[in-house]
Design an enzyme around this catalytic site. Structure first.
Site, mmCIF file in Angstrom:
data_model
loop_
_atom_site.group_PDB
_atom_site.id
_atom_site.type_symbol
_atom_site.label_atom_id
_atom_site.label_comp_id
_atom_site.label_asym_id
_atom_site.label_seq_id
_atom_site.Cartn_x
_atom_site.Cartn_y
_atom_site.Cartn_z
ATOM 1 N N HIS A 161 30.547 32.372 30.539
ATOM 2 C CA HIS A 161 29.722 33.495 30.790
ATOM 3 C C HIS A 161 28.427 33.273 29.820
ATOM 4 O O HIS A 161 27.609 34.126 29.577
ATOM 5 C CB HIS A 161 30.446 34.792 30.177
ATOM 6 C CG HIS A 161 31.620 35.176 31.010
ATOM 7 N ND1 HIS A 161 31.290 35.541 32.470
ATOM 8 C CD2 HIS A 161 32.833 35.569 30.777
ATOM 9 C CE1 HIS A 161 32.478 35.783 32.864
ATOM 10 N NE2 HIS A 161 33.338 35.659 32.130
ATOM 11 N N ASP A 286 43.088 33.693 35.185
ATOM 12 C CA ASP A 286 43.119 35.060 35.084
ATOM 13 C C ASP A 286 43.179 35.756 36.426
ATOM 14 O O ASP A 286 42.944 37.010 36.231
ATOM 15 C CB ASP A 286 42.101 35.799 34.033
ATOM 16 C CG ASP A 286 40.763 34.997 34.218
ATOM 17 O OD1 ASP A 286 40.371 34.161 35.156
ATOM 18 O OD2 ASP A 286 39.873 35.249 33.140
ATOM 19 N N TYR A 325 44.535 35.605 30.312
ATOM 20 C CA TYR A 325 45.176 36.420 29.373
ATOM 21 C C TYR A 325 46.602 37.048 29.462
ATOM 22 O O TYR A 325 46.931 37.648 28.465
ATOM 23 C CB TYR A 325 44.014 37.405 29.152
ATOM 24 C CG TYR A 325 42.835 36.919 29.345
ATOM 25 C CD1 TYR A 325 42.293 36.216 28.023
ATOM 26 C CD2 TYR A 325 41.798 37.025 30.180
ATOM 27 C CE1 TYR A 325 41.018 35.735 28.055
ATOM 28 C CE2 TYR A 325 40.715 36.363 30.287
ATOM 29 C CZ TYR A 325 40.256 35.767 29.127
ATOM 30 O OH TYR A 325 39.134 35.012 29.404
HETATM 31 C C1 SP5 Z 1 36.125 33.817 29.982
HETATM 32 C C2 SP5 Z 1 36.494 35.106 30.430
HETATM 33 O O1 SP5 Z 1 37.460 35.148 31.304
HETATM 34 N N1 SP5 Z 1 35.978 36.183 29.869
HETATM 35 C C3 SP5 Z 1 36.331 37.610 30.377
HETATM 36 C C4 SP5 Z 1 35.379 38.537 29.687
HETATM 37 C C5 SP5 Z 1 35.867 40.064 30.388
HETATM 38 N N2 SP5 Z 1 36.293 40.933 29.430
HETATM 39 C C6 SP5 Z 1 36.400 42.003 29.885
HETATM 40 C C7 SP5 Z 1 37.606 43.049 29.373
HETATM 41 C C8 SP5 Z 1 37.736 44.395 29.856
HETATM 42 C C9 SP5 Z 1 39.121 44.404 30.196
HETATM 43 N N3 SP5 Z 1 39.306 45.635 31.054
HETATM 44 C C10 SP5 Z 1 40.730 45.530 31.687
HETATM 45 C C11 SP5 Z 1 40.697 46.595 32.606
HETATM 46 C C12 SP5 Z 1 41.547 45.804 34.067
HETATM 47 N N4 SP5 Z 1 41.884 46.928 34.852
HETATM 48 ZN ZN ZN Z 2 37.806 35.234 33.229
#
Ligand code: SP5
Ligand code: ZN
Length: 346
Positions: A161, A286, A325
């Site tokens: 990202h 993920d 994750y």
């Molecule tokens: C490298 C990478 O995988 N970065 C991911 C960054 C995105 N993070 C967003 C976090 C939002 C979590 N929301 C979860 C809701 C699922 N329905």
């Molecule tokens: Zn990711």
């Protein structure tokens, strides 16, 4: 068969106290536990022999990123403290639409200038961890440039990202892009990047969007529904000389392996047609059915099939760790991917 794997103890130093999700301070998803759990299983199975990368310096990083971002990441935490702020560095301000932002002179504004999203903090140990993570990518690229068939960069923090000039989405420097550019500068004329992380690799796309010497192909969640939201649509195919060298496969909620594999099959057509010298894979797991960030339905066994297909492309390959994750299941998922890639199954 085994491959060289790269990991540095300094990568554990990035440890923000929390991230912001849904208006709440929650424990960070992206923790050192993610990589600590992988070292032993991957070594024990014989897939990787881990070593600490040597220090390639800032040059391979500056070949990809704006010097201003790199300098900012190095000093941000100290500047934040010097300004009297108590916590970790978070972006709380973002530039207005249609403005060509000038870089502010005060740290509070600078963070907004360099942040692509606001969930990710810069904490005390962030820079040494991010620097070490990037060195893993360079070391793995160097191994492949020297003739290894494959190498693994156990990067953390992840990278895809991070754009030329911005951090965000748990990413600070774009490890996969740095590896690809290093390969370009060390004998590869054409480098392909395949990004299988659940999230679109918006940073990698940004970095190579106007180039025809690096092909970027990404499979990911529909950006109208999920992070990073603003890039990853299938009509983003490249710019200028780069037209046709960017390919996106956004997919909706409930995507199962059958649908995902059809997209991979199509993507592999582009990878083969491009006739790359070398391949960089942004390995995010993920997409897993039990991942807290995923809207896909990929199983542990599917990762072996994916690994096997990627290996069968036949390119010298740099594997770069990205997201994933479901921390408890991450070792078995990564092991499954390696089992497929190394030919144990599939
Ligand atoms: C490298 C990478 O995988 N970065 C991911 C960054 C995105 N993070 C967003 C976090 C939002 C979590 N929301 C979860 C809701 C699922 N329905
Ligand atoms: Zn990711």
């Amino acid at each position: 068969m085994t491959m060289r794997g790269f990991f540095d103890d300094a990568q554990r130093l990035h440890a923000p106290a929390f991230e912001i999700v849904g208006g709440q301070m929650v424990p960070p998803f992206e923790t050192k536990d993610r990589v600590d759990r992988l070292l032993r299983p991957l070594s024990a199975a014989g897939y990787c022999q881990f070593e600490t990368p040597r220090d390639f310096g800032l040059d391979p990083i500056l070949a990809t990123h704006d010097p201003a971002l790199v300098a900012f990441l190095q000093r941000a935490y100290d500047d934040w403290k010097a300004a009297g702020f108590e916590g970790d560095v978070f972006a709380t301000v973002m530039p207005p639409q249609h403005c060509r932002p000038r870089k502010p002179q005060f740290i509070e504004g600078e963070v907004g200038y360099f942040a692509a999203s606001g969930e990710s903090a810069i904490a005390q140990g962030t820079w040494p961890a991010v620097y070490a993570s990037a060195q893993c990518a360079v070391a793995a690229a160097d191994a492949v440039a020297q003739g290894d068939k494959a190498a693994f960069a156990l990067c953390r923090p992840p990278g895809h990202h991070a754009t030329k000039g911005q951090f965000g989405g748990y990413c600070y420097l774009n490890n996969a892009a740095i590896a690809a550019q290093y390969l370009r500068n060390h004998g590869s004329q054409r480098v392909a990047i395949l990004d299988i992380d659940f999230h679109h690799g918006n940073g990698t796309q940004d970095i190579f969007y106007d180039r025809d010497d690096v092909l970027f192909v990404s499979l990911h969640g529909d950006p109208s529904l999920t992070y990073p939201f603003f890039l990853g649509y299938d009509d983003e195919t490249g710019l200028g000389a780069g037209e046709g060298f960017n390919r996106n496969y956004p997919m909706g909620p409930g995507t199962d392996f059958h649908a995902w594999a059809a997209a991979l099959h199509d993507a592999m057509g582009h990878l083969n047609a491009f006739a790359a010298d070398t391949l960089v894979v942004s390995v995010g797991l993920d997409t897993y059915q039990h991942d807290p960030q995923s809207i896909f339905q990929i199983s542990t066994e599917d990762f072996a099939t994916i690994g096997s297909w990627i290996q069968h492309l036949g390119f010298p390959t740099v594997l770069v760790m990205e997201g994933g994750y479901a921390v408890e299941d991450l070792p078995k998922n990564v092991s499954s991917f390696f089992a497929g890639f190394m030919g144990d199954v599939g």
